[in-house]
Design a protein around this motif. Structure first.
Motif, PDB file in Angstrom:
ATOM      1  N   SER A 171       0.823  -1.213   0.000  1.00  0.00           N
ATOM      2  CA  SER A 171       0.000   0.000   0.000  1.00  0.00           C
ATOM      3  C   SER A 171       0.854   1.259   0.000  1.00  0.00           C
ATOM      4  O   SER A 171       0.566   2.208  -0.729  1.00  0.00           O
ATOM      5  N   ASP A 172       1.882   1.284   0.843  1.00  0.00           N
ATOM      6  CA  ASP A 172       2.806   2.422   0.913  1.00  0.00           C
ATOM      7  C   ASP A 172       4.133   1.917   1.467  1.00  0.00           C
ATOM      8  O   ASP A 172       4.214   0.826   2.054  1.00  0.00           O
ATOM      9  N   TYR A 173       5.170   2.748   1.306  1.00  0.00           N
ATOM     10  CA  TYR A 173       6.486   2.438   1.856  1.00  0.00           C
ATOM     11  C   TYR A 173       7.017   3.653   2.613  1.00  0.00           C
ATOM     12  O   TYR A 173       6.665   4.792   2.307  1.00  0.00           O
ATOM     13  N   ILE A 174       7.869   3.400   3.601  1.00  0.00           N
ATOM     14  CA  ILE A 174       8.646   4.455   4.249  1.00  0.00           C
ATOM     15  C   ILE A 174      10.085   4.270   3.784  1.00  0.00           C
ATOM     16  O   ILE A 174      10.859   3.525   4.396  1.00  0.00           O
ATOM     17  N   LYS A 175      10.430   4.866   2.641  1.00  0.00           N
ATOM     18  CA  LYS A 175      11.743   4.699   2.024  1.00  0.00           C
ATOM     19  C   LYS A 175      12.174   3.239   2.135  1.00  0.00           C
ATOM     20  O   LYS A 175      11.445   2.346   1.732  1.00  0.00           O
ATOM     21  N   ASP A 176      13.376   2.981   2.701  1.00  0.00           N
ATOM     22  CA  ASP A 176      13.827   1.593   2.854  1.00  0.00           C
ATOM     23  C   ASP A 176      13.699   1.135   4.302  1.00  0.00           C
ATOM     24  O   ASP A 176      14.398   0.230   4.743  1.00  0.00           O
ATOM     25  N   GLN A 177      12.748   1.759   5.025  1.00  0.00           N
ATOM     26  CA  GLN A 177      12.590   1.472   6.446  1.00  0.00           C
ATOM     27  C   GLN A 177      11.261   0.810   6.802  1.00  0.00           C
ATOM     28  O   GLN A 177      11.148   0.202   7.871  1.00  0.00           O
ATOM     29  N   GLY A 178      10.248   0.926   5.957  1.00  0.00           N
ATOM     30  CA  GLY A 178       8.935   0.395   6.309  1.00  0.00           C
ATOM     31  C   GLY A 178       8.139   0.005   5.081  1.00  0.00           C
ATOM     32  O   GLY A 178       8.236   0.647   4.032  1.00  0.00           O
ATOM     33  N   ALA A 179       7.344  -1.047   5.222  1.00  0.00           N
ATOM     34  CA  ALA A 179       6.469  -1.500   4.136  1.00  0.00           C
ATOM     35  C   ALA A 179       5.087  -1.769   4.706  1.00  0.00           C
ATOM     36  O   ALA A 179       4.920  -2.642   5.568  1.00  0.00           O
ATOM     37  N   PHE A 180       4.087  -0.991   4.255  1.00  0.00           N
ATOM     38  CA  PHE A 180       2.700  -1.188   4.650  1.00  0.00           C
ATOM     39  C   PHE A 180       2.080  -2.208   3.690  1.00  0.00           C
ATOM     40  O   PHE A 180       1.895  -1.908   2.500  1.00  0.00           O
ATOM     41  N   LEU A 181       1.759  -3.380   4.186  1.00  0.00           N
ATOM     42  CA  LEU A 181       1.295  -4.482   3.353  1.00  0.00           C
ATOM     43  C   LEU A 181      -0.103  -4.900   3.777  1.00  0.00           C
ATOM     44  O   LEU A 181      -0.438  -4.884   4.966  1.00  0.00           O
ATOM     45  N   ARG A 182      -0.930  -5.304   2.811  1.00  0.00           N
ATOM     46  CA  ARG A 182      -2.312  -5.674   3.110  1.00  0.00           C
ATOM     47  C   ARG A 182      -2.652  -7.068   2.591  1.00  0.00           C
ATOM     48  O   ARG A 182      -2.177  -7.496   1.548  1.00  0.00           O
ATOM     49  N   CYS A 183      -3.506  -7.744   3.352  1.00  0.00           N
ATOM     50  CA  CYS A 183      -4.072  -9.026   2.925  1.00  0.00           C
ATOM     51  C   CYS A 183      -5.594  -8.938   2.962  1.00  0.00           C
ATOM     52  O   CYS A 183      -6.291  -9.948   3.073  1.00  0.00           O
ATOM     53  N   SER A 184      -6.110  -7.715   2.906  1.00  0.00           N
ATOM     54  CA  SER A 184      -7.553  -7.463   2.942  1.00  0.00           C
ATOM     55  C   SER A 184      -7.775  -6.131   2.233  1.00  0.00           C
ATOM     56  O   SER A 184      -6.870  -5.602   1.591  1.00  0.00           O
ATOM     57  N   THR A 185      -8.957  -5.558   2.382  1.00  0.00           N
ATOM     58  CA  THR A 185      -9.206  -4.238   1.807  1.00  0.00           C
ATOM     59  C   THR A 185      -8.742  -3.116   2.734  1.00  0.00           C
ATOM     60  O   THR A 185      -8.788  -1.944   2.354  1.00  0.00           O
ATOM     61  N   ASP A 186      -8.306  -3.435   3.957  1.00  0.00           N
ATOM     62  CA  ASP A 186      -7.722  -2.419   4.834  1.00  0.00           C
ATOM     63  C   ASP A 186      -6.394  -1.949   4.260  1.00  0.00           C
ATOM     64  O   ASP A 186      -5.673  -2.726   3.618  1.00  0.00           O
ATOM     65  N   HIS A 187      -6.033  -0.700   4.519  1.00  0.00           N
ATOM     66  CA  HIS A 187      -4.791  -0.139   3.987  1.00  0.00           C
ATOM     67  C   HIS A 187      -3.579  -1.007   4.326  1.00  0.00           C
ATOM     68  O   HIS A 187      -2.704  -1.232   3.492  1.00  0.00           O
ATOM     69  N   HIS A 188      -3.495  -1.482   5.560  1.00  0.00           N
ATOM     70  CA  HIS A 188      -2.403  -2.404   5.900  1.00  0.00           C
ATOM     71  C   HIS A 188      -2.836  -3.347   7.007  1.00  0.00           C
ATOM     72  O   HIS A 188      -3.618  -2.996   7.887  1.00  0.00           O
ATOM     73  N   ASN A 189      -2.323  -4.564   6.897  1.00  0.00           N
ATOM     74  CA  ASN A 189      -2.521  -5.585   7.919  1.00  0.00           C
ATOM     75  C   ASN A 189      -1.207  -5.991   8.567  1.00  0.00           C
ATOM     76  O   ASN A 189      -1.196  -6.545   9.672  1.00  0.00           O
ATOM     77  N   VAL A 190      -0.114  -5.759   7.856  1.00  0.00           N
ATOM     78  CA  VAL A 190       1.236  -5.954   8.395  1.00  0.00           C
ATOM     79  C   VAL A 190       2.074  -4.749   7.993  1.00  0.00           C
ATOM     80  O   VAL A 190       2.048  -4.324   6.836  1.00  0.00           O
ATOM     81  N   LEU A 191       2.787  -4.182   8.958  1.00  0.00           N
ATOM     82  CA  LEU A 191       3.797  -3.172   8.671  1.00  0.00           C
ATOM     83  C   LEU A 191       5.143  -3.766   9.053  1.00  0.00           C
ATOM     84  O   LEU A 191       5.369  -4.135  10.217  1.00  0.00           O
ATOM     85  N   VAL A 192       6.009  -3.904   8.072  1.00  0.00           N
ATOM     86  CA  VAL A 192       7.366  -4.408   8.290  1.00  0.00           C
ATOM     87  C   VAL A 192       8.275  -3.213   8.531  1.00  0.00           C
ATOM     88  O   VAL A 192       8.296  -2.268   7.734  1.00  0.00           O
ATOM     89  N   LEU A 193       9.028  -3.238   9.639  1.00  0.00           N
ATOM     90  CA  LEU A 193       9.920  -2.133   9.997  1.00  0.00           C
ATOM     91  C   LEU A 193      11.359  -2.625  10.100  1.00  0.00           C
ATOM     92  O   LEU A 193      11.618  -3.667  10.719  1.00  0.00           O
ATOM     93  N   ALA A 194      12.296  -1.889   9.534  1.00  0.00           N
ATOM     94  CA  ALA A 194      13.716  -2.171   9.736  1.00  0.00           C
ATOM     95  C   ALA A 194      14.052  -1.879  11.199  1.00  0.00           C
ATOM     96  O   ALA A 194      13.679  -0.834  11.743  1.00  0.00           O
ATOM     97  N   ALA A 195      14.763  -2.803  11.856  1.00  0.00           N
ATOM     98  CA  ALA A 195      15.049  -2.662  13.278  1.00  0.00           C
ATOM     99  C   ALA A 195      16.346  -3.404  13.617  1.00  0.00           C
ATOM    100  O   ALA A 195      16.785  -4.271  12.854  1.00  0.00           O
TER     101      ALA A 195
END
Length: 308
Positions: A171-195
């Protein structure tokens, strides 16, 4: 889409009883074997005992067995092992150790809740009475599990696992630090964060409106002001209202309402967000402990000394 919802999460904590009491107060309904149910989503959170706090398992609803086979094929091409049995596909993200389970299960159907009436300039949608949010006295109970945020040492690998392997959409990205990912019609269901360590950042739970975001947080903070993390505010990615609290194990929990809904992939263009847009649209600035939880150093030490 082949995937249609975030079904449930299993959260590991070292203080299961204390954490369970928190999520009961948060508005989830306790069930057996460590499970907790939301109003509309059923059993969506399980709390188990582990040496340190972590996300143990994530379950995702799929439409058909063919969707599981397609995911297995994608994972194989990525060099990721998976196991299929009884309308279920299991795989592990090597970077975080999280177990992901795709399962053929019915989609979540939520009964429509009448929109809250708000007055505005030249518009009087409610008259002769105080606002509904002022008059409500019932405890806030989350409608469903919305999303989970997962820190990872290998941002690219975890993003590829969920997006290119399991079949989530970006759905969206935070440069190379975050990925907003969806498995439904919601904007995101998983946000992957560099840590610097794999960890569970927060879980997010849908409530009816901004009033219930505020009411829920106010009730949780009444006798425990130390639970406050960040809020009230509105995100840019997802557009949702938010308020974050901290459970006794150190995980954050979020009440949210008014999340972006993506029903036609062709009408949504992912953005690469920078600066404040990656965090919020309005509200107080996030505290340092939101970006880097206070216990991260301890989790990093434990990761080198404690078996999972």
């Amino acid at each position: 889409m082949a995937l249609h919802r975030l079904t449930s999460l299993t959260m590991g904590v070292p203080n299961a009883a204390e954490t369970a009491a928190y999520y009961t107060e948060f508005g989830l309904t306790p069930a057996d074997n460590g499970w907790f149910a939301s109003q509309d989503g059923g059993r969506q959170l399980r709390i188990v005992q582990t040496p340190t706090r972590r996300l143990v398992e994530i379950r995702i609803g799929a439409d058909t067995p063919d969707d599981l086979a397609a995911a297995a094929s994608r994972l194989h091409r990525l060099g990721i092992d998976s196991r299929s049995e009884q309308n279920r596909l299991t795989a592990h993200d090597k970077a975080t150790g999280v177990r992901a389970v795709l399962e053929v299960t019915p989609g979540l159907v939520q009964a429509p809740v009448r929109g809250t009436a708000y007055n505005g300039p030249g518009r009087h949608d409610r008259t002769g009475a105080r606002a509904p949010g002022v008059l409500r006295t019932d405890p806030v109970r989350p409608r469903k599990l919305g999303h989970v945020v997962l820190g990872t040492l290998d941002f690219d690998a975890t993003t590829v696992f969920f997006r290119d392997g399991l079949g989530f959409k970006a759905s969206d990205y935070i440069k190379d630090q975050g990925a907003f990912l969806r498995c439904s019609t919601d904007h995101h269901n998983v946000l992957v964060l560099a840590a610097p360590i794999a960890f569970l950042h927060h879980t997010s739970w849908q409530v009816d409106d901004i009033d219930d975001v505020g009411r829920g947080a106010a009730a949780m903070l009444e006798d425990h002001p130390e639970r406050h993390v960040w809020g009230l505010g509105r995100h840019h990615a997802g557009s949702n209202f938010f308020w974050y609290l901290k459970d006794p194990a150190g995980n954050f929990s979020e009440y949210y309402s008014d999340m972006d809904c993506i029903v036609d992939d062709q009408l949504w263009t992912p953005e690469v967000l920078e600066g404040a847009k990656g965090l919020f649209s309005w509200g107080p600035p996030p505290p340092p402990s939101f970006l880097s939880p206070d216990d991260l150093a301890g989790l990093m030490t434990d990761a080198h000394s404690t078996p999972r």
